[in-house]
Write a protein that holds these residues in place. Structure first.
Motif, PDB file in Angstrom:
ATOM      1  N   GLN A   8       0.840  -1.190   0.000  1.00 51.19           N
ATOM      2  CA  GLN A   8       0.000   0.000   0.000  1.00 51.19           C
ATOM      3  C   GLN A   8       0.880   1.247   0.000  1.00 51.19           C
ATOM      4  O   GLN A   8       1.878   1.316   0.709  1.00 51.19           O
ATOM      5  N   PHE A   9       0.468   2.240  -0.798  1.00 49.03           N
ATOM      6  CA  PHE A   9       1.160   3.515  -0.864  1.00 49.03           C
ATOM      7  C   PHE A   9       0.167   4.627  -0.548  1.00 49.03           C
ATOM      8  O   PHE A   9      -0.977   4.591  -0.999  1.00 49.03           O
ATOM      9  N   LEU A  10       0.630   5.622   0.202  1.00 47.37           N
ATOM     10  CA  LEU A  10      -0.190   6.812   0.439  1.00 47.37           C
ATOM     11  C   LEU A  10       0.158   7.860  -0.607  1.00 47.37           C
ATOM     12  O   LEU A  10       1.297   8.324  -0.692  1.00 47.37           O
ATOM     13  N   LEU A  11      -0.832   8.224  -1.431  1.00 50.05           N
ATOM     14  CA  LEU A  11      -0.653   9.300  -2.395  1.00 50.05           C
ATOM     15  C   LEU A  11      -0.818  10.610  -1.638  1.00 50.05           C
ATOM     16  O   LEU A  11      -1.920  10.923  -1.169  1.00 50.05           O
ATOM     17  N   THR A  12       0.285  11.359  -1.524  1.00 46.05           N
ATOM     18  CA  THR A  12       0.353  12.432  -0.545  1.00 46.05           C
ATOM     19  C   THR A  12       0.748  13.770  -1.154  1.00 46.05           C
ATOM     20  O   THR A  12       1.819  13.874  -1.765  1.00 46.05           O
ATOM     21  N   PRO A  13      -0.074  14.820  -0.980  1.00 46.75           N
ATOM     22  CA  PRO A  13       0.348  16.167  -1.375  1.00 46.75           C
ATOM     23  C   PRO A  13       1.543  16.606  -0.530  1.00 46.75           C
ATOM     24  O   PRO A  13       1.694  16.174   0.621  1.00 46.75           O
ATOM     25  N   ALA A  18       4.750  15.464   6.107  1.00 50.14           N
ATOM     26  CA  ALA A  18       5.208  15.166   7.463  1.00 50.14           C
ATOM     27  C   ALA A  18       4.180  14.331   8.226  1.00 50.14           C
ATOM     28  O   ALA A  18       4.533  13.375   8.925  1.00 50.14           O
ATOM     29  N   GLN A  19       2.901  14.683   8.096  1.00 53.78           N
ATOM     30  CA  GLN A  19       1.861  13.940   8.813  1.00 53.78           C
ATOM     31  C   GLN A  19       1.661  12.558   8.209  1.00 53.78           C
ATOM     32  O   GLN A  19       1.513  11.566   8.934  1.00 53.78           O
ATOM     33  N   ALA A  20       1.673  12.469   6.876  1.00 57.81           N
ATOM     34  CA  ALA A  20       1.411  11.180   6.228  1.00 57.81           C
ATOM     35  C   ALA A  20       2.476  10.149   6.575  1.00 57.81           C
ATOM     36  O   ALA A  20       2.172   8.954   6.723  1.00 57.81           O
ATOM     37  N   ARG A  21       3.710  10.579   6.714  1.00 53.88           N
ATOM     38  CA  ARG A  21       4.785   9.607   6.961  1.00 53.88           C
ATOM     39  C   ARG A  21       4.664   8.943   8.327  1.00 53.88           C
ATOM     40  O   ARG A  21       5.267   7.888   8.566  1.00 53.88           O
ATOM     41  N   THR A  22       3.874   9.526   9.242  1.00 49.87           N
ATOM     42  CA  THR A  22       3.730   8.933  10.567  1.00 49.87           C
ATOM     43  C   THR A  22       2.950   7.620  10.530  1.00 49.87           C
ATOM     44  O   THR A  22       2.979   6.865  11.498  1.00 49.87           O
ATOM     45  N   PHE A  23       2.261   7.341   9.416  1.00 53.00           N
ATOM     46  CA  PHE A  23       1.483   6.102   9.326  1.00 53.00           C
ATOM     47  C   PHE A  23       2.338   4.906   8.907  1.00 53.00           C
ATOM     48  O   PHE A  23       1.855   3.769   8.898  1.00 53.00           O
ATOM     49  N   GLY A  24       3.582   5.138   8.538  1.00 55.58           N
ATOM     50  CA  GLY A  24       4.506   4.041   8.273  1.00 55.58           C
ATOM     51  C   GLY A  24       4.393   3.386   6.921  1.00 55.58           C
ATOM     52  O   GLY A  24       5.050   2.369   6.675  1.00 55.58           O
ATOM     53  N   LEU A  25       3.567   3.927   6.014  1.00 57.46           N
ATOM     54  CA  LEU A  25       3.468   3.381   4.662  1.00 57.46           C
ATOM     55  C   LEU A  25       4.409   4.137   3.724  1.00 57.46           C
ATOM     56  O   LEU A  25       4.681   5.314   3.931  1.00 57.46           O
ATOM     57  N   PRO A  26       4.885   3.485   2.658  1.00 58.10           N
ATOM     58  CA  PRO A  26       5.631   4.237   1.645  1.00 58.10           C
ATOM     59  C   PRO A  26       4.713   5.264   0.999  1.00 58.10           C
ATOM     60  O   PRO A  26       3.520   5.023   0.816  1.00 58.10           O
ATOM     61  N   LEU A  27       5.295   6.415   0.661  1.00 56.72           N
ATOM     62  CA  LEU A  27       4.508   7.507   0.109  1.00 56.72           C
ATOM     63  C   LEU A  27       4.707   7.622  -1.390  1.00 56.72           C
ATOM     64  O   LEU A  27       5.777   7.308  -1.911  1.00 56.72           O
ATOM     65  N   ALA A  28       3.677   8.084  -2.068  1.00 58.53           N
ATOM     66  CA  ALA A  28       3.791   8.518  -3.459  1.00 58.53           C
ATOM     67  C   ALA A  28       3.549  10.025  -3.442  1.00 58.53           C
ATOM     68  O   ALA A  28       2.424  10.476  -3.242  1.00 58.53           O
ATOM     69  N   LEU A  29       4.616  10.787  -3.604  1.00 60.87           N
ATOM     70  CA  LEU A  29       4.544  12.230  -3.426  1.00 60.87           C
ATOM     71  C   LEU A  29       3.945  12.907  -4.650  1.00 60.87           C
ATOM     72  O   LEU A  29       4.452  12.769  -5.765  1.00 60.87           O
ATOM     73  N   MET A  30       2.899  13.697  -4.426  1.00 64.74           N
ATOM     74  CA  MET A  30       2.165  14.365  -5.504  1.00 64.74           C
ATOM     75  C   MET A  30       2.692  15.791  -5.651  1.00 64.74           C
ATOM     76  O   MET A  30       1.979  16.766  -5.427  1.00 64.74           O
ATOM     77  N   ALA A  31       3.955  15.917  -6.041  1.00 63.57           N
ATOM     78  CA  ALA A  31       4.604  17.224  -6.000  1.00 63.57           C
ATOM     79  C   ALA A  31       5.069  17.731  -7.353  1.00 63.57           C
ATOM     80  O   ALA A  31       5.583  18.840  -7.431  1.00 63.57           O
ATOM     81  N   TRP A  32       4.900  16.976  -8.434  1.00 61.14           N
ATOM     82  CA  TRP A  32       5.480  17.340  -9.720  1.00 61.14           C
ATOM     83  C   TRP A  32       4.408  17.445 -10.801  1.00 61.14           C
ATOM     84  O   TRP A  32       3.401  16.737 -10.775  1.00 61.14           O
ATOM     85  N   GLN A  33       4.693  18.308 -11.771  1.00 59.35           N
ATOM     86  CA  GLN A  33       3.804  18.453 -12.920  1.00 59.35           C
ATOM     87  C   GLN A  33       4.615  18.856 -14.147  1.00 59.35           C
ATOM     88  O   GLN A  33       5.566  19.633 -14.047  1.00 59.35           O
ATOM     89  N   TYR A 248      -4.268  10.310   0.381  1.00 62.00           N
ATOM     90  CA  TYR A 248      -4.197  11.065   1.627  1.00 62.00           C
ATOM     91  C   TYR A 248      -4.295  12.551   1.281  1.00 62.00           C
ATOM     92  O   TYR A 248      -3.724  12.973   0.282  1.00 62.00           O
ATOM     93  N   PRO A 249      -5.026  13.384   1.999  1.00 60.01           N
ATOM     94  CA  PRO A 249      -5.690  13.088   3.278  1.00 60.01           C
ATOM     95  C   PRO A 249      -7.135  12.617   3.144  1.00 60.01           C
ATOM     96  O   PRO A 249      -7.867  12.579   4.135  1.00 60.01           O
ATOM     97  N   GLU A 250      -7.558  12.243   1.947  1.00 63.18           N
ATOM     98  CA  GLU A 250      -8.947  11.842   1.716  1.00 63.18           C
ATOM     99  C   GLU A 250      -9.382  10.704   2.635  1.00 63.18           C
ATOM    100  O   GLU A 250     -10.534  10.648   3.062  1.00 63.18           O
ATOM    101  N   VAL A 251      -8.462   9.774   2.921  1.00 59.95           N
ATOM    102  CA  VAL A 251      -8.822   8.614   3.747  1.00 59.95           C
ATOM    103  C   VAL A 251      -8.141   8.654   5.111  1.00 59.95           C
ATOM    104  O   VAL A 251      -8.118   7.647   5.821  1.00 59.95           O
ATOM    105  N   GLU A 252      -7.628   9.827   5.480  1.00 56.33           N
ATOM    106  CA  GLU A 252      -6.849   9.933   6.718  1.00 56.33           C
ATOM    107  C   GLU A 252      -7.609   9.408   7.928  1.00 56.33           C
ATOM    108  O   GLU A 252      -7.058   8.662   8.748  1.00 56.33           O
ATOM    109  N   GLU A 253      -8.881   9.776   8.051  1.00 56.11           N
ATOM    110  CA  GLU A 253      -9.625   9.412   9.260  1.00 56.11           C
ATOM    111  C   GLU A 253      -9.817   7.901   9.399  1.00 56.11           C
ATOM    112  O   GLU A 253     -10.062   7.401  10.499  1.00 56.11           O
ATOM    113  N   TRP A 254      -9.691   7.177   8.276  1.00 56.47           N
ATOM    114  CA  TRP A 254      -9.906   5.726   8.329  1.00 56.47           C
ATOM    115  C   TRP A 254      -8.612   4.930   8.250  1.00 56.47           C
ATOM    116  O   TRP A 254      -8.661   3.696   8.241  1.00 56.47           O
TER     117      TRP A 254
END
Length: 261
Positions: A8-13, A18-33, A248-254
């Motif tokens: 599982q990867f967190l697609l993260t703005p 910083a907050q998303a990384r606390t969940f311990g999943l690898p991130l997919a950073l949404m930073a480029w266009q 993320y953060p769309e599913v953060e609460e769950w």
């Protein structure tokens, strides 16, 4: 949730990194266009944002006459400098020769360092090896049938299910199956105000309720929660799909629920 092959990867703005990384999943950073000329732009990121996946969008103004080589080189350079394991190309526009060449160049560059490429299902014909992602949020038909057809066509190992929360309001009869997105606050307001009976759709694997408006007539509201997203993931796992993007953060609460905490 534990599964021997689950990834599982967190697609993260970038602002939520910083907050998303606390969940311990690898991130997919949404930073480029890719801008209108096919050059890579990016939002500010801290130097320690390393590893995981790089998510690259494309401007609606991207010129079909742009040269794909500079953009491909810049994507690959970012992968090397930040240690990304792969690239997600978030392409919403119709396929073009420019995008076909960009995909080929990025895929060739990633293959040299054993990195992975992920494409929308609409771009499946542009690569035989790339992972293909599709959304869990359907407004019609059957999610099981949708996933079964994708597995039959591409094989489960190529597929990634993007777990996105459905949250739409449809004017009935909704012949085109298209509603308008509503905010979480609006959904909660409707439920407080109307106190509707909420049902579960086995076909869509989501919850829904209906209501009447004097101004606009009959409505159908479709939405997800942590339980329905978990059911969608379980269905995908049953069919052999073991990779997931969680927005993320769309599913953060769950996330605690989805991660088995």
């Amino acid at each position: 949730m534990t599964h021997p092959s689950l990834r599982q990867f967190l697609l993260t703005p970038p602002q939520d990194w910083a907050q998303a990384r606390t969940f311990g999943l690898p991130l997919a950073l949404m930073a480029w266009q890719l801008d209108g000329q096919g050059r890579l732009t990016h939002a500010p990121l801290p130097p320690q944002a390393q590893g995981g996946l790089m998510l690259v969008g494309a401007s609606p103004d991207l010129s079909p006459a742009a040269d794909p080589r500079p953009g491909a080189r810049e994507i690959l350079a970012q992968c090397r400098s930040r240690g990304f394991a792969g690239v997600v190309l978030d392409l919403e526009q119709p396929p073009t020769p420019y995008l076909a060449q960009l995909i080929r160049l990025v895929e060739e560059g990633l293959a040299q360092r054993q990195g992975g490429l992920f494409l929308p299902e609409a771009y499946a014909n542009f690569s035989r090896r790339a992972g293909l992602y599709l959304t869990s949020a359907l407004s019609g038909g059957s999610l099981r049938r949708r996933l079964e057809e994708a597995v039959a066509q591409y094989g489960a190992r190529r597929l990634v299910l993007c777990l996105r929360r459905a949250r739409e309001d449809f004017y009935l009869p909704a012949a085109k199956g298209v509603g308008h997105p509503i905010s979480q606050g609006e959904l909660e307001r409707l439920r407080r105000q109307l106190e509707p009976s909420v049902f579960f759709s086995p076909d869509l694997c989501a919850r829904y309720f209906t209501y009447m408006s004097r101004e606009t007539g009959a409505h159908f509201v479709l939405f997800d929660d942590g339980e329905t997203l978990a059911k969608k993931r379980a269905l995908a796992l049953e069919l052999g799909i073991t990779r997931f993007f969680l927005l993320y953060p769309e599913v953060e609460e769950w996330l605690p629920q989805l991660l088995g905490a």
